[in-house]
Design a protein around this motif. Structure first.
Motif, PDB file in Angstrom:
ATOM      1  N   GLY A 258     -14.638  35.681 -40.383  1.00  0.00           N
ATOM      2  CA  GLY A 258     -13.249  35.592 -40.650  1.00  0.00           C
ATOM      3  C   GLY A 258     -12.803  35.810 -38.925  1.00  0.00           C
ATOM      4  N   LEU A 259     -11.811  35.148 -38.505  1.00  0.00           N
ATOM      5  CA  LEU A 259     -11.990  35.358 -36.883  1.00  0.00           C
ATOM      6  C   LEU A 259     -10.115  35.150 -36.466  1.00  0.00           C
ATOM      7  CD1 LEU A 259     -15.165  34.245 -35.124  1.00  0.00           C
ATOM      8  CD2 LEU A 259     -13.960  36.062 -35.721  1.00  0.00           C
ATOM      9  N   GLY A 260      -9.378  35.449 -35.368  1.00  0.00           N
ATOM     10  CA  GLY A 260      -8.189  34.501 -35.780  1.00  0.00           C
ATOM     11  C   GLY A 260      -7.606  35.071 -36.664  1.00  0.00           C
ATOM     12  N   ASP A 261      -6.580  33.943 -37.375  1.00  0.00           N
ATOM     13  CA  ASP A 261      -5.768  33.023 -38.558  1.00  0.00           C
ATOM     14  C   ASP A 261      -7.140  32.324 -39.602  1.00  0.00           C
ATOM     15  OD1 ASP A 261      -4.058  34.474 -37.088  1.00  0.00           O
ATOM     16  OD2 ASP A 261      -3.124  32.116 -36.394  1.00  0.00           O
ATOM     17  N   ARG A 299     -11.168  29.571 -29.271  1.00  0.00           N
ATOM     18  CA  ARG A 299     -10.126  30.273 -29.180  1.00  0.00           C
ATOM     19  C   ARG A 299     -10.541  31.555 -29.131  1.00  0.00           C
ATOM     20  NH1 ARG A 299      -6.909  26.817 -30.817  1.00  0.00           N
ATOM     21  NH2 ARG A 299      -6.133  27.738 -32.724  1.00  0.00           N
ATOM     22  N   GLN A 300     -10.909  32.645 -29.836  1.00  0.00           N
ATOM     23  CA  GLN A 300     -11.306  33.401 -29.381  1.00  0.00           C
ATOM     24  C   GLN A 300     -11.929  34.545 -28.689  1.00  0.00           C
ATOM     25  OE1 GLN A 300      -9.693  36.039 -32.542  1.00  0.00           O
ATOM     26  NE2 GLN A 300      -9.694  33.783 -32.238  1.00  0.00           N
ATOM     27  N   CYS A 301     -12.977  33.526 -27.450  1.00  0.00           N
ATOM     28  CA  CYS A 301     -13.764  33.198 -26.727  1.00  0.00           C
ATOM     29  C   CYS A 301     -13.116  32.307 -25.539  1.00  0.00           C
ATOM     30  CB  CYS A 301     -15.166  33.868 -26.919  1.00  0.00           C
ATOM     31  SG  CYS A 301     -15.762  34.721 -27.808  1.00  0.00           S
ATOM     32  N   HIS A 302     -12.216  31.253 -25.910  1.00  0.00           N
ATOM     33  CA  HIS A 302     -11.963  29.986 -25.055  1.00  0.00           C
ATOM     34  C   HIS A 302     -11.148  29.513 -24.706  1.00  0.00           C
ATOM     35  CE1 HIS A 302     -16.304  29.212 -24.389  1.00  0.00           C
ATOM     36  NE2 HIS A 302     -16.805  29.290 -25.624  1.00  0.00           N
ATOM     37  N   SER A 303     -10.220  29.505 -23.317  1.00  0.00           N
ATOM     38  CA  SER A 303      -9.324  28.544 -23.566  1.00  0.00           C
ATOM     39  C   SER A 303      -9.081  27.550 -24.518  1.00  0.00           C
ATOM     40  CB  SER A 303      -8.115  28.436 -22.574  1.00  0.00           C
ATOM     41  OG  SER A 303      -9.402  27.979 -21.350  1.00  0.00           O
ATOM     42  N   SER A 304      -7.559  27.345 -24.646  1.00  0.00           N
ATOM     43  CA  SER A 304      -7.366  25.793 -25.518  1.00  0.00           C
ATOM     44  C   SER A 304      -7.812  24.318 -24.665  1.00  0.00           C
ATOM     45  CB  SER A 304      -5.927  25.867 -26.293  1.00  0.00           C
ATOM     46  OG  SER A 304      -5.876  26.897 -26.909  1.00  0.00           O
TER      47      SER A 304
END
Length: 440
Positions: A258-261, A299-304
């Motif tokens: 479970g990461l971000g949303d 996106r927890q580690c990389h840009s969109s």
């Protein structure tokens, strides 16, 4: 009955429930002690693993998990009047872990056995190779150890040794449930660290047809994990295991955490937007929604822009495979079948294996490599081999048409996938040799 009487009745009911529960716990504890007294001598390592587990810390003993009713299909009388089942199924685990089992039941893992036993059960094609060409023993000791067997109970009440032991992820159990939690959380430690590490998946996701192990190890994610993974915190509680605990993802990170949303899940299929293991790739159900979940993890580690670019490249790989390799080769193969130039039997001619390997081996490696950032698997283990196989496939087609008296011997559909320069090079070599001889 007045209010006072109602209160007395409720109190009596609660007291009865408490006494029954207490009696059951006392019985279970007494039985557990008998298990330990015997198995400390017979299987000491099992006891040692259990004593290091969270089950031990929570008072969950042998009988809690292995308890069986006399009427259960796989019940075995262990001693005195105690019945146990060697198989601890997801149905048993759901007593405490209901949410996880329900999520698992929505995944492709739960359906693992269906892919292997379809021929045995329904005379379908996909597993003809495993059951009829290689032999059932090959499937029992091979495919079913990962996909899962249908565990059968013999007339004497014992488990059929050709279907058990088995820890295949989609195992069909005698109680009707599917799966085995110990495929990832190996007994009897049931370590959360073990299931979070990439190695937990290596048993099955390895080899020419399930190349995820090699792809992951080649990727930068895998390289970072190999370099520093032993220093990461693997034991953070569920719901608190996040990017602060590691620097690169493992399989469980991308597909389960479970990461971000996103919410943690035991449905490993939930974030997949393509079917990459099938002969022809197609989008999964609700693929846009599923892709958005995986992108949120990325996106927890990389840009969109990085994430979107990666998906653009990977989508292009799938389309290239579908349109330039699988579809044209399949069209030719099916045409040969329809015209009677190939036998109706499966896997009795070399071209059958060539066609199978094109999608089942090289095709999977190229597609999966693109989505897991394994460039060597996209190129040299993927499209190079696809092009080579397609050329060899078309050479076989040409020979088959000649042998079969086909009028369509010069069809461009049978030209190699890459230019064949052998004859031209031979002529040039001959001219060069003649020049060297006569130039003086």
């Amino acid at each position: 009955m007045n209010r006072k009487g109602q209160n007395v009745a409720v109190t009596l009911i609660l007291l009865i429930i408490f006494l029954i529960t207490l009696t059951q716990l006392s019985w279970a504890q007494s039985t557990d002690e008998q298990c330990l007294n015997c198995h400390e001598g017979q299987t000491p390592n099992i006891i040692d693993e259990w004593e290091k587990s969270k089950h031990y810390e929570g008072g969950v003993g042998c009988y809690t998990c292995h308890k069986a009713e006399e009427s259960d299909k796989d019940a075995q009388k262990h001693y005195n009047d105690v019945y146990i089942s060697p198989i601890v199924s997801p149905k048993d685990c759901s007593t405490c872990h209901q949410e996880y089992v329900e999520e698992f039941n929505e995944s492709l893992h739960e359906k693992g056995a269906e892919f292997v036993i379809a021929f045995e059960e329904k005379n379908k094609d996909p597993n003809y190779l495993a059951y009829k060409v290689q032999g059932a023993a090959s499937s029992h000791a091979g495919c079913e150890q990962c996909h899962g067997s249908r565990v059968k109970v013999l007339d004497n009440g014992k488990l059929d040794p050709m279907t058990w032991p088995n820890t295949g992820i989609g195992r069909i159990n005698p109680d009707g449930s599917r799966g085995t939690c110990s495929a990832c959380h190996t007994r009897h430690a049931f370590s959360i660290e073990e299931s979070r590490r990439a190695e937990a998946c290596y048993t099955c996701h390895v080899g020419p047809d399930h190349p995820q192990k090699g792809i992951y190890q080649e990727s930068k994610h895998g390289a970072i994990y190999e370099a520093e993974g032993d220093t990461w915190n693997w034991t953070a509680p569920v719901g608190e295991w996040g990017v602060e605990n590691y620097r690169a993802p493992t399989c469980a990170t991308c597909h389960m955490a479970g990461l971000g949303d996103t919410e943690a899940t035991h449905n490993i299929s939930e974030r997949l937007s393509w079917e990459l293991e099938t002969p022809l790739s197609s989008h999964t159900d609700n693929w846009k929604e599923e892709r958005s979940k995986m992108k949120e993890v990325c996106r927890q580690c990389h840009s969109s822009s990085w994430v979107n670019g990666m998906y653009t490249q990977a989508d292009a790989v799938v389309e290239l495979y579908n349109e330039e390799y699988y579809k044209p080769v399949t069209k030719i193969y099916n045409d040969l079948k329809e015209r009677g130039l190939l036998t109706k039997k499966k896997y009795d001619e070399a071209i059958d294996y060539k066609y199978f390997e094109l999608w089942h081996h090289e095709g999977r490696r190229a597609r999966m490599g693109a989505f897991m950032q394994g460039p060597d698997y996209v190129q040299w283990h993927g499209f190079y081999e696809l092009a080579k196989h397609k050329a060899e496939f078309n050479d076989m087609v040409a020979e088959i048409k000649v042998a079969g008296g086909s009028e369509d011997k010069t069809s461009t559909e049978s030209l190699p996938a890459i230019p064949y320069l052998g004859t031209g090079l031979a002529i040039l070599a001959l001219l060069a040799a003649m020049y060297a001889i006569f130039k003086d």
